[in-house]
Design a protein around this motif. Structure first.
Motif, PDB file in Angstrom:
ATOM      1  N   ARG A   1      44.513  73.914  15.059  1.00  0.00           N
ATOM      2  CA  ARG A   1      43.845  72.683  15.438  1.00  0.00           C
ATOM      3  C   ARG A   1      42.773  72.996  16.499  1.00  0.00           C
ATOM      4  NH1 ARG A   1      48.604  68.080  16.030  1.00  0.00           N
ATOM      5  NH2 ARG A   1      49.318  68.148  13.849  1.00  0.00           N
ATOM      6  N   TRP A   2      41.816  72.090  16.579  1.00  0.00           N
ATOM      7  CA  TRP A   2      40.676  72.356  17.478  1.00  0.00           C
ATOM      8  C   TRP A   2      41.130  72.507  18.918  1.00  0.00           C
ATOM      9  CZ3 TRP A   2      36.130  74.268  17.537  1.00  0.00           C
ATOM     10  CH2 TRP A   2      35.269  74.049  18.602  1.00  0.00           C
ATOM     11  N   MET A   3      42.052  71.649  19.385  1.00  0.00           N
ATOM     12  CA  MET A   3      42.484  71.718  20.777  1.00  0.00           C
ATOM     13  C   MET A   3      43.290  72.988  21.026  1.00  0.00           C
ATOM     14  SD  MET A   3      41.077  69.226  22.186  1.00  0.00           S
ATOM     15  CE  MET A   3      41.852  69.459  23.772  1.00  0.00           C
ATOM     16  N   GLU A   4      43.969  73.472  20.009  1.00  0.00           N
ATOM     17  CA  GLU A   4      44.672  74.741  20.158  1.00  0.00           C
ATOM     18  C   GLU A   4      43.689  75.891  20.166  1.00  0.00           C
ATOM     19  OE1 GLU A   4      48.882  73.797  17.862  1.00  0.00           O
ATOM     20  OE2 GLU A   4      47.183  74.612  16.735  1.00  0.00           O
ATOM     21  N   LEU A   5      42.650  75.793  19.354  1.00  0.00           N
ATOM     22  CA  LEU A   5      41.707  76.894  19.209  1.00  0.00           C
ATOM     23  C   LEU A   5      40.945  77.139  20.484  1.00  0.00           C
ATOM     24  CD1 LEU A   5      40.405  78.945  17.284  1.00  0.00           C
ATOM     25  CD2 LEU A   5      38.762  77.160  16.648  1.00  0.00           C
ATOM     26  N   ILE A   6      40.491  76.075  21.160  1.00  0.00           N
ATOM     27  CA  ILE A   6      39.632  76.272  22.347  1.00  0.00           C
ATOM     28  C   ILE A   6      40.426  76.735  23.555  1.00  0.00           C
ATOM     29  CG2 ILE A   6      37.950  74.577  21.533  1.00  0.00           C
ATOM     30  CD1 ILE A   6      39.170  72.572  23.441  1.00  0.00           C
ATOM     31  N   GLN A   7      41.759  76.773  23.441  1.00  0.00           N
ATOM     32  CA  GLN A   7      42.565  77.312  24.534  1.00  0.00           C
ATOM     33  C   GLN A   7      42.640  78.836  24.506  1.00  0.00           C
ATOM     34  OE1 GLN A   7      43.801  75.282  26.896  1.00  0.00           O
ATOM     35  NE2 GLN A   7      42.878  73.571  25.773  1.00  0.00           N
ATOM     36  N   LEU A   8      42.189  79.465  23.393  1.00  0.00           N
ATOM     37  CA  LEU A   8      42.294  80.917  23.243  1.00  0.00           C
ATOM     38  C   LEU A   8      41.053  81.595  23.787  1.00  0.00           C
ATOM     39  CD1 LEU A   8      43.699  80.982  19.615  1.00  0.00           C
ATOM     40  CD2 LEU A   8      44.984  81.079  21.752  1.00  0.00           C
ATOM     41  N   ASP A   9      41.144  82.901  24.003  1.00  0.00           N
ATOM     42  CA  ASP A   9      40.042  83.703  24.509  1.00  0.00           C
ATOM     43  C   ASP A   9      40.048  85.056  23.837  1.00  0.00           C
ATOM     44  OD1 ASP A   9      38.794  82.043  26.702  1.00  0.00           O
ATOM     45  OD2 ASP A   9      40.857  82.101  27.446  1.00  0.00           O
ATOM     46  N   ASP A  10      38.903  85.721  23.924  1.00  0.00           N
ATOM     47  CA  ASP A  10      38.735  87.109  23.493  1.00  0.00           C
ATOM     48  C   ASP A  10      39.173  87.301  22.043  1.00  0.00           C
ATOM     49  OD1 ASP A  10      39.578  90.336  23.923  1.00  0.00           O
ATOM     50  OD2 ASP A  10      37.780  89.633  24.972  1.00  0.00           O
ATOM     51  N   GLU A  11      39.889  88.383  21.740  1.00  0.00           N
ATOM     52  CA  GLU A  11      40.230  88.707  20.361  1.00  0.00           C
ATOM     53  C   GLU A  11      41.109  87.656  19.697  1.00  0.00           C
ATOM     54  OE1 GLU A  11      41.931  92.463  17.709  1.00  0.00           O
ATOM     55  OE2 GLU A  11      41.745  92.628  19.890  1.00  0.00           O
ATOM     56  N   PRO A  12      42.155  87.087  20.402  1.00  0.00           N
ATOM     57  CA  PRO A  12      42.920  86.013  19.757  1.00  0.00           C
ATOM     58  C   PRO A  12      42.045  84.833  19.337  1.00  0.00           C
ATOM     59  CG  PRO A  12      44.104  86.812  21.665  1.00  0.00           C
ATOM     60  CD  PRO A  12      42.769  87.479  21.701  1.00  0.00           C
ATOM     61  N   LEU A  13      40.994  84.541  20.107  1.00  0.00           N
ATOM     62  CA  LEU A  13      40.089  83.454  19.740  1.00  0.00           C
ATOM     63  C   LEU A  13      39.402  83.748  18.413  1.00  0.00           C
ATOM     64  CD1 LEU A  13      38.463  80.860  20.408  1.00  0.00           C
ATOM     65  CD2 LEU A  13      36.826  82.340  21.598  1.00  0.00           C
ATOM     66  N   LEU A  14      38.928  84.979  18.271  1.00  0.00           N
ATOM     67  CA  LEU A  14      38.223  85.342  17.031  1.00  0.00           C
ATOM     68  C   LEU A  14      39.174  85.376  15.841  1.00  0.00           C
ATOM     69  CD1 LEU A  14      35.946  88.146  18.493  1.00  0.00           C
ATOM     70  CD2 LEU A  14      35.270  85.821  17.901  1.00  0.00           C
ATOM     71  N   LEU A  15      40.411  85.926  16.067  1.00  0.00           N
ATOM     72  CA  LEU A  15      41.387  85.989  14.967  1.00  0.00           C
ATOM     73  C   LEU A  15      41.757  84.600  14.463  1.00  0.00           C
ATOM     74  CD1 LEU A  15      43.754  88.791  16.325  1.00  0.00           C
ATOM     75  CD2 LEU A  15      42.164  88.964  14.400  1.00  0.00           C
ATOM     76  N   ALA A  16      41.807  83.623  15.380  1.00  0.00           N
ATOM     77  CA  ALA A  16      42.159  82.270  14.982  1.00  0.00           C
ATOM     78  C   ALA A  16      40.960  81.461  14.503  1.00  0.00           C
ATOM     79  CB  ALA A  16      42.837  81.547  16.147  1.00  0.00           C
ATOM     80  N   ALA A  17      39.743  81.830  14.964  1.00  0.00           N
ATOM     81  CA  ALA A  17      38.551  81.023  14.641  1.00  0.00           C
ATOM     82  C   ALA A  17      38.188  81.153  13.169  1.00  0.00           C
ATOM     83  CB  ALA A  17      37.386  81.443  15.528  1.00  0.00           C
ATOM     84  N   TYR A  18      38.296  82.336  12.605  1.00  0.00           N
ATOM     85  CA  TYR A  18      37.875  82.524  11.213  1.00  0.00           C
ATOM     86  C   TYR A  18      38.751  81.716  10.247  1.00  0.00           C
ATOM     87  CZ  TYR A  18      34.210  85.978  11.998  1.00  0.00           C
ATOM     88  OH  TYR A  18      33.031  86.587  12.357  1.00  0.00           O
ATOM     89  N   PRO A  19      40.098  81.772  10.344  1.00  0.00           N
ATOM     90  CA  PRO A  19      40.889  80.914   9.445  1.00  0.00           C
ATOM     91  C   PRO A  19      40.645  79.424   9.689  1.00  0.00           C
ATOM     92  CG  PRO A  19      42.264  82.647  10.366  1.00  0.00           C
ATOM     93  CD  PRO A  19      40.973  82.698  11.118  1.00  0.00           C
TER      94      PRO A  19
END
Length: 494
Positions: free
Chosen positions: A50-68
């Motif tokens: 979800r968008w609110m979950e996604l923007i809480q991430l940073d660095d590599e975890p952010l990228l791994l979650a952003a593509y799916p």
């Protein structure tokens, strides 16, 4: 509501979305199951967020979650490296997310996002040569104050969180120290309890040792008491013999001067210099203890159940009753009488509450009325009798037994060569062995019915031969066969 302290986010839109989500949650009354626990170490970022979950991430975890989430597929390793390069070169994570969302692939996927307008604008300005960089610089200067407020607010938040964590750590440390003190107290109590238990264990071991010593002392006292009882019985027997001696002499003188018209009953009660204690000790050594004798004689109990005179109340007479093992085994409703020449055996029966008479059995039977006895038993007695005495015994049994009365005579079995050649002659009072065929014939000749021979007490099989041939079978029968046999017979009806 959220505080608008980040100029890059559209907080008005975020607050609206949060309020709508809260209202939807309140209206949804369905029971929500708890998410399944999955302990597998799979990548937790390779799924749509979800968008609110996604923007809480940073660095590599952010990228791994952003593509799916934004493109609907997993990221390639080269795309991850490229995104990391941007993030670590000064790009804002919202610019990276905006670049993915508004790419042709992201537009085709159509993921729902919020607050990326400014980031999209910054990406657009970056692609304009020269002018774009100037506009970005101007935008950055205009955003310094809001960013400063944002960072100050973040710093204050982190400071408060750090303070709370420190206070929590201090509280946890106090709890830990308190628990450690309690554990020390409990350890002291356990040590004291362990010491007490060890002391109790030592005391119990001392008591066991003392009990064992007392048991040994009691056993020694019992042995001494038994020895004293034997000595006392022997002294009583000698005293009785001395008391009877004058009467025996007087009776002998009277018999010489009196002519008896009829033949007297045969008797083997002859004064002897051998004390009664000798034969009692001899039986204890060679015949076996009372328990062994009871186990062997239990074989005859079923025979008694079919003796009608015994069930009607007439007595069973046991000749040579010894220490009373057989009499003690009889059911309480049976009348019983023991006959024995040995005064010590008779005394032992009296001590057990049994009726016993010290007298020659032939004399005692001659004094009884006809049809007055239910059964006559004699275990290892008839081998002590002469042929004349055995005849008289059978005649007297035929007279005193009630119709249906039974005799039970057990004797060593000479069919066993070892018993006939060795064990039989261990007792010096044995006269001669009686073969089963002879005993069966004599009992039938005297008029008894239902005569049966019972061969008993064979050598245990572990000492016998392996019967793998006819010779081995015959040797096994001759040397390891039954050591005793019994003859049983019944007096016929009148």
């Amino acid at each position: 509501m959220l505080i608008p302290n980040n100029p890059d986010l559209d907080f008005q839109e975020l607050n609206r979305r949060i309020e709508a989500e809260v209202q939807r949650y309140k209206l949804d009354t369905r029971e929500r199951p708890m998410p399944a626990f999955d302990p597998s170490p799979a990548q937790v970022f390779d799924r749509p967020y979800r968008w609110m979950e996604l923007i809480q991430l940073d660095d590599e975890p952010l990228l791994l979650a952003a593509y799916p989430s934004l493109l609907g597929r997993k990221a390639e390793r080269s795309e991850i490296q490229q995104g990391l390069h941007k993030l670590r070169s000064g790009y804002d994570k919202f610019e990276v997310l905006a670049g993915l969302r508004y790419s042709p692939e992201g537009i085709a996927h159509g993921a729902e996002v919020h607050g990326l307008r400014k980031a999209k604008l910054k990406n657009t300005l970056r692609r304009i040569p020269v002018v774009g960089k100037l506009l970005l610089s101007a935008y950055a200067l205009a955003s310094i104050e809001p960013r400063s407020r944002y960072y100050v607010a973040r710093m204050d938040l982190l400071t408060r969180q750090h303070k709370l964590q420190n206070e929590g750590l201090v509280h946890q440390r106090d709890l830990f120290e308190n628990q450690q003190r309690q554990l020390q107290v409990q350890q002291l109590h356990l040590d004291e309890l362990n010491g007490y238990l060890q002391a109790q264990q030592r005391a119990l071991e001392d008591q066991n040792v003392a009990h064992g010593q007392q048991t040994e002392y009691i056993k020694r006292l019992e042995a001494e008491l038994d020895q004293q009882r034997l000595v006392q019985q022997e002294l009583r027997a000698r005293l009785g013999h001395l008391e009877r001696a004058p009467r025996s002499v007087a009776a002998a003188v009277a018999s010489e001067s009196t002519v008896v018209a009829t033949q007297p009953a045969a008797s083997n009660l002859v004064p002897s210099s051998i004390p009664d204690s000798f034969y009692l000790a001899f039986e204890n050594r060679f015949r076996g203890d009372a328990q062994t004798i009871r186990e062997r004689q239990s074989y005859y109990l079923p025979i008694l159940e079919n003796i009608e005179p015994l069930n009607a109340g007439l007595p069973l007479v046991d000749i040579g009753c010894g220490r009373g093992e057989w009499l003690n085994m009889l059911p309480d409703n049976y009348a019983r009488i023991g006959i024995d020449l040995n005064s010590m055996n008779v005394e032992a029966c009296h001590e057990q509450g049994l009726k016993a008479v010290q007298q020659d059995a032939l004399v005692w039977l001659a004094e009884q009325e006809e049809n007055s006895v239910a059964a006559v038993s004699a275990f290892h007695v008839i081998e002590h009798l002469s042929f004349e005495q055995f005849n008289i015994l059978l005649d007297q049994c035929q007279r005193v037994l009630a119709p249906g009365g039974t005799i039970i005579f057990e004797t060593p079995n000479p069919e066993n060569i070892i018993s006939a050649a060795t064990h039989f002659h261990t007792d010096p009072t044995h006269i001669h062995p009686l073969p089963p065929a002879f005993t069966e014939f004599l009992v039938e000749f005297k008029g008894f019915e239902n005569v049966e021979i019972h061969r008993l007490n064979p050598i245990p099989r572990e000492y016998a031969l392996t019967e793998d041939s006819e010779v081995a079978r015959r040797c096994d029968a001759l040397f390891y066969g039954p050591q005793d046999y019994a003859v049983t017979a019944r007096k016929g009806q009148l």
